[in-house]
Design an enzyme around this catalytic site. Structure first.
Site, short mmCIF file in Angstrom:
data_model
loop_
_atom_site.label_atom_id
_atom_site.label_comp_id
_atom_site.label_asym_id
_atom_site.label_seq_id
_atom_site.Cartn_x
_atom_site.Cartn_y
_atom_site.Cartn_z
N ASP A 180 -10.86 3.30 4.53
CA ASP A 180 -11.20 1.88 4.44
C ASP A 180 -12.73 1.70 4.34
O ASP A 180 -13.20 0.63 3.95
CB ASP A 180 -10.72 1.14 5.70
CG ASP A 180 -9.43 0.39 5.47
OD1 ASP A 180 -9.21 -0.10 4.36
OD2 ASP A 180 -8.64 0.28 6.44
N LYS A 234 0.84 -1.21 0.00
CA LYS A 234 0.00 0.00 0.00
C LYS A 234 0.87 1.26 0.00
O LYS A 234 0.60 2.22 -0.72
CB LYS A 234 -0.93 -0.02 1.22
CG LYS A 234 -2.05 -1.05 1.09
CD LYS A 234 -2.82 -1.27 2.39
CE LYS A 234 -3.84 -2.40 2.19
NZ LYS A 234 -4.59 -2.74 3.42
N GLN A 246 -4.15 -1.38 9.71
CA GLN A 246 -4.17 -2.69 9.08
C GLN A 246 -4.82 -3.72 10.00
O GLN A 246 -4.48 -3.81 11.18
CB GLN A 246 -2.75 -3.12 8.70
CG GLN A 246 -2.67 -4.43 7.92
CD GLN A 246 -3.35 -4.37 6.54
OE1 GLN A 246 -3.41 -3.32 5.91
NE2 GLN A 246 -3.88 -5.49 6.09
N1 GUN Z 1 -6.98 -6.48 6.17
C1 GUN Z 1 -7.40 -7.16 5.09
N2 GUN Z 1 -7.99 -6.33 4.19
C2 GUN Z 1 -7.95 -5.10 4.74
C3 GUN Z 1 -8.38 -3.84 4.29
O1 GUN Z 1 -8.97 -3.66 3.22
N3 GUN Z 1 -8.11 -2.79 5.13
C4 GUN Z 1 -7.50 -2.97 6.33
N4 GUN Z 1 -7.31 -1.89 7.09
N5 GUN Z 1 -7.08 -4.13 6.77
C5 GUN Z 1 -7.31 -5.19 5.97
#
Ligand code: GUN
Length: 293
Positions: free
Chosen positions: A120, A53, A97
């Site tokens: 998110d 990311k 995350q």
């Molecule tokens: N863990 C797995 N997918 C995601 C996501 O789209 N965002 C976040 N913050 N954590 C994740």
């Protein structure tokens, strides 16, 4: 029939070029989009998602900042980072995350994120807005799936769609988005989950099947009809002594067999995954754009 491979990587690359232009435009107006990342613990999969990311931010011209906390971090320590990001004008989007090492903290942490920086789309305010069809940050994976379908010319309007999986991150929001009266919705949607008696009964009738169960081979070729579209959200690590890292990634669908029966299918890797990251960039740029309009 051999299915058309829906190349999420290519669609993501195309969207990232569009986002680059938008970022350059925002910078010209004095606003640099910024993403604040928080990684708690040292789960290798989470580490690699976060790195991907951040790299994607850099390539798009988005400023990103990372805070790391040990797996033993208290709720207060985590909330301190979230609150600092909330107060920081350079940060337009916040990414904590998931999963957190202590899953019982997750909702409280999500609730602490400023909904206007919740790129998110996990905050209850954004989920409520999504349900009502109001402008909001849409969760990245389901939003990415809708863009794969749209940019591949696959219509959801009037389609029978089955979603395997009821997670808060993928299944639940996707079902809602697909049923909205919108250009990427208007589908008739069935959600299957671990207590569904006969999953195949539903998937065999579906025009589009989205496999988001988190289980390899949850969707096999005998479970789909000829010409179905298969969207595979699974990212499962399976041991593979011949692979460099000792494992390889597989989706939730039996790709090789489903590809012979479906009309279109997303690969793993290279399908939904790159789109998830792209939609995070998209939401971060959108959040920054709100500053100038
Ligand atoms: N863990 C797995 N997918 C995601 C996501 O789209 N965002 C976040 N913050 N954590 C994740």
């Amino acid at each position: 029939m051999s299915a058309r491979i829906l190349d999420g990587k290519a669609i993501a690359a195309e969207m990232r070029e569009e986002l680059k232009a938008k970022v350059a435009e925002l910078k010209g107006k004095g606003v640099t989009p910024g993403l604040g990342v928080l990684l708690v613990g040292d789960d290798p999969a989470s580490r690699s998602y976060v790195t991907a990311k951040e790299k994607a931010c850099e390539n798009t011209g988005i400023y990103s900042r990372e805070e790391r906390l040990p797996a033993t971090a208290t709720r207060e320590e985590i909330l301190n980072v979230v609150n600092a990001y909330n107060a920081d004008d350079r940060i337009n989007g916040i990414l904590v995350q998931l999963p957190l090492p202590d899953k019982s903290m997750e909702q409280a942490v999500i609730n602490a994120i400023d909904p206007d920086k919740d790129v998110d789309g996990f905050h209850p305010v954004n989920i409520g807005r999504m349900l009502l069809g109001e402008p909001c940050f849409l969760p990245c994976t389901p939003h990415g799936i809708l863009h794969i379908l749209k940019r591949s010319g696959i219509k959801t309007s009037g389609a029978d769609v089955v979603v395997l999986g009821r997670s808060n991150i993928v299944g639940r929001p996707l079902v809602n988005m697909l049923t909205q009266k919108s250009d990427m919705g208007n589908a008739t949607v069935t959600m299957c989950h671990t207590r569904t008696k006969d999953v195949a009964k539903y998937t065999r009738e579906a025009d589009i099947v989205v496999a988001a169960a988190g289980v390899p081979n949850a969707l096999t070729a005998d479970m789909i009809k000829d010409g179905a579209v298969v969207i595979d959200v699974g990212v499962n690590r399976v041991e593979d002594a011949s692979a460099k890292r000792g494992y390889r990634l597989v989706g939730d669908a039996d790709f090789d067999a489903c590809k012979e029966k479906a009309s279109a299918i997303t690969p793993v890797p290279g399908g939904v995954g790159p789109m998830t990251i792209t939609m995070l960039l998209y939401n971060t740029v959108e959040s920054a754009a709100r500053r100038v309009s």
